[in-house]
Structure formats: C-alpha cells, structure tokens
Enzyme design. Structure first.
Site, mmCIF file in Angstrom:
data_model
loop_
_atom_site.group_PDB
_atom_site.id
_atom_site.type_symbol
_atom_site.label_atom_id
_atom_site.label_comp_id
_atom_site.label_asym_id
_atom_site.label_seq_id
_atom_site.Cartn_x
_atom_site.Cartn_y
_atom_site.Cartn_z
ATOM 1 N N LYS A 5 0.860 -1.185 0.000
ATOM 2 C CA LYS A 5 0.000 0.000 0.000
ATOM 3 C C LYS A 5 0.892 1.229 0.000
ATOM 4 C CE LYS A 5 -3.035 2.641 3.099
ATOM 5 N NZ LYS A 5 -3.661 2.698 4.428
ATOM 6 N N GLU A 11 -7.328 12.867 13.372
ATOM 7 C CA GLU A 11 -6.525 11.731 13.815
ATOM 8 C C GLU A 11 -5.530 12.091 14.913
ATOM 9 O OE1 GLU A 11 -4.729 7.713 11.817
ATOM 10 O OE2 GLU A 11 -5.727 9.251 10.640
#
Length: 439
Positions: free
Chosen positions: A176, A221
């Site tokens: 990824k 986050e």
C-alpha cells in the site's frame, strides 16, 4: 535568544467562564493553536524560544533540546491540568529528507481550558517576574479570501502516479502507498488568520484544530497523547461517507463495520502502531503493557464514518511523549507498507516536498506529557500568504485513478471552503461514495 534560556513560568487559574473562543487569543498573523471541542491551549506574545530541526533525527533532537530547556526552567503551576505550566508547541516535517524545518516554539503567553478549568501562563526568559494577568484578545482583523489553483500535481500527473503505484503493488514492491497531491493559493499578507481557525473549529469541533508556524488545519486523527504516565493513541483506518438520511447513514455505518477489506486494513494499522510503540523496548513490566480495543468502534465525524481503535498503556520511565511520536511516525495510514519502501516511493513519485503535511503537530509539557495529532486536512501558510494545501489517499492493488483523484478533491474541501467562502459544507461531494482509507 540564548540556546537554553532560564525560563520563569507562572500559571494561574481564572474564574470559570472567563475565556470564550480560545482561538481569538492567538496572534492574528502567526497563530499558535491546539484545540478540540473548545478545550486546549493558545499561545501569543513574544516568541521566547524557537528551535529548528532537520533530517532523520529531527524528533529525537527536539526531545533532547526540550529536556535541556526544561532543566533550566522555574515553573509555578497553580492549574495543574494538561497544557498548563511550561509548554512547547511543535510541528515536524513528514519526511527526513524534507527541506522544511521541524520546530518547537515557546511563546511568552498561553491561555487554556481543560475540563472546566481555565488558566493563563506567563513566561519570561530573564529575571523578570512573569505577569500572568489576562490580556484581551486583539480585535479581529481583515477576513480575506483565497482561490486555490492546481499545484505541482495535476489530474493527469495524479492518474499516472496512481497507475504507477498500482504496478509497484502488483510487482510485490509495496502492499500500500499513500499518495498525496497539492493545491496552491495566495492569501493576502494582512489577513487575520484566526478567521480560518475559527471557522474550522466551529464546523469540526471533534477534530484537532491546529495552527503552528503556519501549518493550519483540522485533523481527525490523534497520533498519541500522554497525561501523567498514561498513554493513549487512536488508530483510524476504514472510512465511509455519511448519509443525509438517518436510515441511509446507519446502513453505511454497518456496512463499514462489517466490511472484510476495511477490517483487515484496520487490524494491520493497529498491529503496526502496537509494534512501533513496543519498539521502545521498555514495555516489559506487565503493568506497562499496551492494550488495544478488542474490536474497532465507529467514530462519527460531520462528513465521514471511521473505524477506530484506542491503544492504552503506561509511559516507560525516562521517556516523554516525543519518544512515542518518534516511534509512531509515520503511521501506515499516512505512508504505506512496507514503511521503508513506501517512504522511498513517496519521495520518488510525488513532485513536491510534503513539508509538514501528515507529520506530527501538537504540544509537549515540562514533564514530558503532551498531545499530538497527524497534520491532516490542512495547509502550510507561508509568511507572505502563499498557501499550499495537501490531501491524499491509500493506493492498493484495486485502486482506480479517477476514484482516487475524487477522494483528494473531497478531502481538500474543508480548507478550500474555509478560505474561499467561509461557509464550510462538511459533506461536499462525498455522499454515498466509498473513499477508503488514507490521508
């Protein structure tokens, strides 16, 4: 400024309800802000201490410098809540190869609120006694707007980059990669930048509303938080847009929670964070063990659902929150996997320096506590008003370039709307579209 001045610090409590909108107490042209749900800290006044750091050891060198600075400080703190006493605001570059400085900054005045307790901290760098009386915030100045234009990566370049990354994944080089793109605008120099923070704080109160050395945004986050010796981190991986109607919104949330793909990505992200924190090699005592939520829970934001897990533990002795920041950054959600190969690919493929986008932003206290977020949904605003916004997404083997570009458009909307119109649409173009994970 001396390299390590002998700071004198005094914090006093205020009557509850004295402070209203905390962001108003920041500097109009260079705000120092770290807030969530109206609580947090805001710095203003003279910059008493500022240090810049570069390269692979930037966070470790910052931690060492902070330790030396605090060893010379005299602190009298009558509030004794997170953010009171001596505090340094910080922002770190994403890449060790970045030309952008990572910084720690100590201003002469800090106001804050935590759990109903309001306070003022005054700091001096000489023998002068700190004056911790509350000053009225400066009147709000001009609220100028800016229009974003294509940056160094246009839609064609982005499509080519996505296709290239998919090929790398297919060849086994990566599992990824998080690929970002940029937009550029010019904000007039005389603009009062508190307006931007105020609009983001009003629309995204559950996010970290941050502004440090021009790096400004509203991040969902948390990277890591330390209170006393209690460690908490939150992992977000797995995302779906909110629905306008309640039954549709509920169905979307349930689909996200039951998605094997999102569950797998989330497990990997949690395991990656646990491994990074355990790399400090101090989690050997059973009382210091790290634990994570047994199952991810659904976290609702104005425009998206996230799969989230909380990690808890105890700060190892002789460590500070910056040691945890060093261990965690960059997370798999903003870099990719494997980490080393992903970071090398980002430096090679992205045609720009990310600067401090997707890096750690937050504060550290005199005792090593602090709160740090990942600098997402934001921009670098230079002293001359040049504004560079970034957004990205996680590329996997099944990624489609057109969908990935649309994801970045959606993620850029909050800052675009806040700077161009002042009316933020938290849904934007995101409804009923699966944007996956990433930054």
């Amino acid at each position: 400024m001396n390299q390590f001045p002998s700071l004198r610090v005094r914090t006093v409590r205020l009557e509850p309800g004295t402070l209203r909108q905390l962001w108003r107490y920041s500097d109009p042209h260079s705000p120092l802000v770290f807030l969530r749900n109206g609580d947090g800290i805001v710095g203003s006044g003279q910059i008493l201490w500022r240090r810049e750091f570069f390269g692979p050891d930037r966070i470790r060198e910052a931690a060492d410098a902070w330790s030396k600075l605090t060893s010379f400080a005299e602190v009298k703190d009558r509030a004794k809540v997170p953010g009171s006493g001596l505090v340094g605001f910080g922002a770190f570059a994403f890449s060790e190869n970045s030309q952008q400085a990572s910084v720690l900054i100590v201003p002469s005045l800090i106001v804050g609120r935590r759990d109903g307790i309001e306070f003022v901290t005054a700091i001096t760098a000489d023998s002068t006694k700190p004056d911790a009386s509350l000053r009225d915030p400066a009147p709000l100045g001009p609220d100028e707007r800016a229009v974003f234009e294509t940056g160094e990566m246009d839609v064609v370049q982005h499509q080519q980059a996505v296709d290239h990354v998919v090929d790398l994944i297919g060849s086994g080089v990566l599992s990824k990669l998080v690929l970002a793109r940029d937009l550029i605008a010019k904000l007039p120099e005389w603009t009062d930048r508190r307006h931007l923070i105020g609009r983001l704080a009003e629309t995204y109160p559950d996010c970290w509303n941050y502004s440090v050395d021009g790096l400004t945004g509203a991040s969902p986050e948390t990277l890591v938080r330390v209170r006393g010796r209690e460690v908490r981190a939150r992992v977000l991986a797995g995302t779906a847009p909110r629905g306008l109607e309640e039954h549709i919104d509920r169905d979307i949330a349930e689909q996200l929670k039951s998605s094997p793909k999102n569950q797998q990505e989330h497990r990997f992200a949690v395991e990656s964070a646990l491994h990074a924190l355990s790399s400090l090699n101090d989690y050997t005592d059973p009382g210091d063990s790290l634990t994570a939520s047994p199952e991810p829970f659904l976290l609702a934001l104005p425009n998206v659902w996230h799969l989230a897990s909380d990690i808890r533990g105890t700060l190892p002795l002789a460590h500070t929150v910056l040691d945890l920041v060093q261990a965690l950054h960059p997370t798999a959600a903003v870099g990719g996997t494997p980490r080393k190969a992903a970071l090398e690919a980002i430096d090679r493929i992205e045609p720009f320096d990310r600067r401090r986008y997707a890096g750690p932003v937050g504060w550290i206290g005199a005792k090593g506590d602090g709160e740090w977020a990942i600098a997402l949904r934001g921009a670098e605003i230079d002293p001359d008003g040049t504004t560079t916004a970034y957004a990205g997404g996680g590329i996997v083997a099944t990624s489609v370039a057109a969908d990935e570009f649309r994801e970045t458009e959606w993620k850029l909307r909050p800052l675009q709307d806040a700077l161009s119109s002042g009316s933020i649409d938290p849904y934007g173009d995101a409804l009923f579209t699966d944007f996956g994970t990433g930054v």
